[in-house]
Design a protein around this motif. Structure first.
Motif, PDB file in Angstrom:
ATOM      1  N   ARG A  81       0.832  -1.210   0.000  1.00 35.88           N
ATOM      2  CA  ARG A  81       0.000   0.000   0.000  1.00 35.88           C
ATOM      3  C   ARG A  81       0.864   1.256   0.000  1.00 35.88           C
ATOM      4  O   ARG A  81       0.596   2.214  -0.730  1.00 35.88           O
ATOM      5  CB  ARG A  81      -0.925  -0.031   1.218  1.00 35.88           C
ATOM      6  N   ILE A  82       1.923   1.249   0.825  1.00 32.10           N
ATOM      7  CA  ILE A  82       2.801   2.421   0.907  1.00 32.10           C
ATOM      8  C   ILE A  82       3.483   2.670  -0.431  1.00 32.10           C
ATOM      9  O   ILE A  82       3.554   3.808  -0.918  1.00 32.10           O
ATOM     10  CB  ILE A  82       3.836   2.207   2.028  1.00 32.10           C
ATOM     11  N   ARG A  83       3.977   1.628  -1.055  1.00 33.35           N
ATOM     12  CA  ARG A  83       4.673   1.788  -2.344  1.00 33.35           C
ATOM     13  C   ARG A  83       3.706   2.188  -3.447  1.00 33.35           C
ATOM     14  O   ARG A  83       4.065   2.971  -4.340  1.00 33.35           O
ATOM     15  CB  ARG A  83       5.401   0.493  -2.701  1.00 33.35           C
ATOM     16  N   LEU A  84       2.481   1.664  -3.412  1.00 32.68           N
ATOM     17  CA  LEU A  84       1.493   2.059  -4.406  1.00 32.68           C
ATOM     18  C   LEU A  84       1.143   3.527  -4.250  1.00 32.68           C
ATOM     19  O   LEU A  84       1.056   4.274  -5.243  1.00 32.68           O
ATOM     20  CB  LEU A  84       0.239   1.188  -4.258  1.00 32.68           C
ATOM     21  N   GLN A  85       0.948   3.961  -3.003  1.00 31.45           N
ATOM     22  CA  GLN A  85       0.643   5.367  -2.768  1.00 31.45           C
ATOM     23  C   GLN A  85       1.799   6.256  -3.201  1.00 31.45           C
ATOM     24  O   GLN A  85       1.595   7.326  -3.798  1.00 31.45           O
ATOM     25  CB  GLN A  85       0.338   5.586  -1.276  1.00 31.45           C
ATOM     26  N   GLN A  86       3.022   5.816  -2.930  1.00 29.90           N
ATOM     27  CA  GLN A  86       4.197   6.599  -3.346  1.00 29.90           C
ATOM     28  C   GLN A  86       4.271   6.699  -4.862  1.00 29.90           C
ATOM     29  O   GLN A  86       4.572   7.772  -5.419  1.00 29.90           O
ATOM     30  CB  GLN A  86       5.469   5.947  -2.802  1.00 29.90           C
ATOM     31  N   ALA A  87       3.958   5.604  -5.565  1.00 34.55           N
ATOM     32  CA  ALA A  87       3.965   5.622  -7.028  1.00 34.55           C
ATOM     33  C   ALA A  87       2.887   6.551  -7.569  1.00 34.55           C
ATOM     34  O   ALA A  87       3.112   7.288  -8.543  1.00 34.55           O
ATOM     35  CB  ALA A  87       3.773   4.207  -7.569  1.00 34.55           C
ATOM     36  N   ARG A  88       1.706   6.558  -6.942  1.00 34.27           N
ATOM     37  CA  ARG A  88       0.619   7.438  -7.376  1.00 34.27           C
ATOM     38  C   ARG A  88       0.995   8.912  -7.191  1.00 34.27           C
ATOM     39  O   ARG A  88       0.723   9.755  -8.051  1.00 34.27           O
ATOM     40  CB  ARG A  88      -0.652   7.116  -6.602  1.00 34.27           C
ATOM     41  N   VAL A  89       1.644   9.201  -6.057  1.00 38.65           N
ATOM     42  CA  VAL A  89       2.052  10.579  -5.802  1.00 38.65           C
ATOM     43  C   VAL A  89       3.093  11.020  -6.836  1.00 38.65           C
ATOM     44  O   VAL A  89       3.032  12.133  -7.371  1.00 38.65           O
ATOM     45  CB  VAL A  89       2.604  10.718  -4.371  1.00 38.65           C
ATOM     46  N   GLU A  90       4.073  10.146  -7.127  1.00 40.05           N
ATOM     47  CA  GLU A  90       5.089  10.494  -8.121  1.00 40.05           C
ATOM     48  C   GLU A  90       4.461  10.691  -9.498  1.00 40.05           C
ATOM     49  O   GLU A  90       4.838  11.609 -10.241  1.00 40.05           O
ATOM     50  CB  GLU A  90       6.155   9.386  -8.163  1.00 40.05           C
ATOM     51  N   LEU A  91       3.497   9.830  -9.843  1.00 35.64           N
ATOM     52  CA  LEU A  91       2.806   9.985 -11.126  1.00 35.64           C
ATOM     53  C   LEU A  91       2.010  11.284 -11.158  1.00 35.64           C
ATOM     54  O   LEU A  91       2.032  12.021 -12.170  1.00 35.64           O
ATOM     55  CB  LEU A  91       1.871   8.787 -11.344  1.00 35.64           C
ATOM     56  N   ALA A  92       1.313  11.588 -10.078  1.00 37.30           N
ATOM     57  CA  ALA A  92       0.521  12.819 -10.032  1.00 37.30           C
ATOM     58  C   ALA A  92       1.420  14.050 -10.145  1.00 37.30           C
ATOM     59  O   ALA A  92       1.090  15.028 -10.835  1.00 37.30           O
ATOM     60  CB  ALA A  92      -0.282  12.867  -8.731  1.00 37.30           C
TER      61      ALA A  92
END
Length: 529
Positions: free
Chosen positions: A482-493
């Motif tokens: 979950r943490i890595r997915l959220q981090q990836a979403r933030v970087e993409l955003a």
């Protein structure tokens, strides 16, 4: 057939492994009847069949019983003796094997513990790894260590066994009475006849001795009170030894006018065994038709019952505390917002949760495919550094557990060497006695990493502990995803936002330009005015 003069060969668990023809004639069982059975069972059978075997077994005086160290195991030899003996060695057989369970402690010539086989008959509760190498009086926390050391030394020097000594221990904190064992000492020789130390066999007789003490206590009260069992006589004798906090309750008991008073609990101090918990009641009984009314006192010793109750309460409190700790651990894993926070949660909680002395968390780096390791204060940083940069293809327990999703529970160095001979000499595997490695992802999922709990003594993880460890590790793995997915979403955003924002000129003559971006929602910061 046993070799030489050996009639019977018994392993350290009390099971017959060899039974010669002379033993058939002397003791009354055939080899088919005896081999593979425990000596305890044979003795019970002999006691139940007195006419055929019990007498023959008791009359088997011309035998010699001694322990012999064969390799790393203690074997008991029953030998044909040259002269008729007094029957002492038959008594030795009964002392060692007539009770179950029996604990065996192997001591060297300096009376230090070098080996133990003490599942439930041992002298102590501490892990085996904490006791090896210690003088046996220190390891077993005996109440009179000097006397026991002297007895053991005499056996070592003379070779004459000492059987069925009653040995008391130091009173453990939180326990109402001291543990008591029946201990027998035997000189230990190797297969060449050289003296190598002692064998101490132990049987827990705490319940038996306490029962005898309770009977002695009640008998002493009856003797002192005499034939006139009035409640006042009983109270006069008891009041001196009743705990000060219980004397008001004793007063209420004495003043009771009911035909049968309520039971009250009193703490009663004995001379040798400390405080006993006594249940007391008065009963008014009319002696015969129209006869006088007499008051009788009824006393019941509930010391053991109270000890069991206190132990149950302590166990319940410990289980509740453990449940709260596990719930807090789970909640902290679920709410962790970053890898750093997740790492902190694991390293500050996992070792304590599973009774370990240290913990290591290794996470797989997605870019390099290598492991990144961090540890708590219970692990030498040099040991965790040796895990840094490991590949999942390395032939070691840690990479294997992560690669396959299969936990590795290694209780001691012997099993480590047996299952992982190629891992001998690896620094981090030589720094502890036992280790439990649990992957953060189950079999078939993408590898994420693992945590390892280390122990400074031998540790066999029971099934419920393994299941709990796997469940919490899986929860940690889900939190990491979950943490890595959220981090990836933030970087993409962030990248998308930078691409969507207009580019303003550095300077427009005569104008001063200002801009502010207001996202339409919290989180990804995409879309808005």
């Amino acid at each position: 057939m046993p070799s030489g003069d050996v009639l019977v060969l018994i392993d350290e668990g009390g099971r017959v492994v060899e039974w010669g023809r002379p033993a058939e004639e002397l003791l009354g069982w055939s080899a088919e009847e005896a081999v593979g059975r425990s000596v305890t069972a044979l003795m019970s059978e002999a006691a139940a069949d007195g006419e055929r075997k019990s007498d023959r077994f008791s009359d088997a005086a011309a035998v010699l019983v001694k322990p012999v160290l064969q390799g790393t195991s203690v074997m008991w030899h029953v030998l044909a003796a040259g002269d008729a003996l007094s029957g002492q060695d038959v008594a030795i057989l009964k002392a060692v094997f007539a009770h179950s369970p029996v604990g065996l402690h192997v001591l060297d010539s300096q009376l230090r513990v070098v080996r133990m086989s003490t599942a439930t008959g041992g002298l102590h509760d501490a892990p085996v790894g904490h006791l090896l190498g210690k003088h046996f009086t220190e390891a077993c926390e005996l109440a009179d260590p000097e006397e026991e050391a002297a007895v053991a030394q005499r056996v070592l020097e003379s070779g004459v066994p000492v059987v069925n000594r009653i040995v008391r221990h130091i009173k453990a904190p939180g326990q109402p009475t001291r543990r008591i064992h029946s201990v027998s000492y035997f000189r230990l020789e190797d297969s060449h006849g050289d003296v190598v130390g002692l064998v101490a066999s132990t049987v827990d007789v705490t319940e038996r001795e306490n029962a005898q003490n309770r009977l002695a206590l009640l008998d002493a009260v009856r003797t002192r009170v005499g034939h006139r069992l009035s409640v006042m006589d009983v109270c006069r004798e008891l009041v001196r030894r009743v705990h000060p906090d219980d004397r008001k309750a004793l007063g209420r008991l004495v003043r009771s006018t009911a035909a049968r008073s309520p039971w009250i609990s009193l703490r009663f101090r004995t001379e040798n065994e400390g405080w006993h918990h006594m249940a007391c009641q008065t009963r008014r009984i009319q002696l015969g038709y129209g006869g006088p009314e007499q008051v009788f006192g009824v006393i019941r010793d509930e010391t053991q019952l109270e000890a069991h109750r206190q132990k149950a309460l302590a166990t319940l409190a410990a289980e509740r505390q453990r449940a709260d700790e596990i719930a807090d651990f789970s909640a902290a894993l679920i709410t962790a917002a970053s890898e750093q926070e997740l790492r902190q949660v694991v390293l500050t909680r996992v070792a304590a949760t599973f009774g370990g002395t240290g913990a290591v968390l290794t996470l797989l780096d997605d870019e390099t495919g290598l492991l990144r390791a961090s540890s708590d204060a219970g692990v030498d940083p040099r040991q965790s550094d040796s895990m840094e940069g490991l590949s999942l293809d390395d032939p070691q327990p840690l990479p294997y557990a992560i690669r396959t999703g299969t936990p590795q529970f290694i209780p001691n160095h012997e099993e480590l060497i047996r299952d992982w001979p190629q891992a001998v000499g690896i620094p981090y595997l030589d720094s502890f006695i036992a280790i439990s490695i649990t992957p953060l992802s189950p079999v078939g999922d993408q590898p994420l990493g693992a945590w390892a709990v280390t122990y400074d003594s031998e540790h066999h993880s029971p099934p419920d502990e393994r299941a709990l460890m796997s469940t919490l590790a899986d929860l940690a793995g889900q939190a990491l995803k979950r943490i890595r997915l959220q981090q990836a979403r933030v970087e993409l955003a962030t990248a998308l936002q930078q691409h969507m924002l207009p580019t303003l000129p550095d300077h427009l003559p005569g104008l001063e330009v200002a801009a502010r971006y207001q996202p339409s929602r919290d989180g990804l910061d995409i879309g808005g005015d």
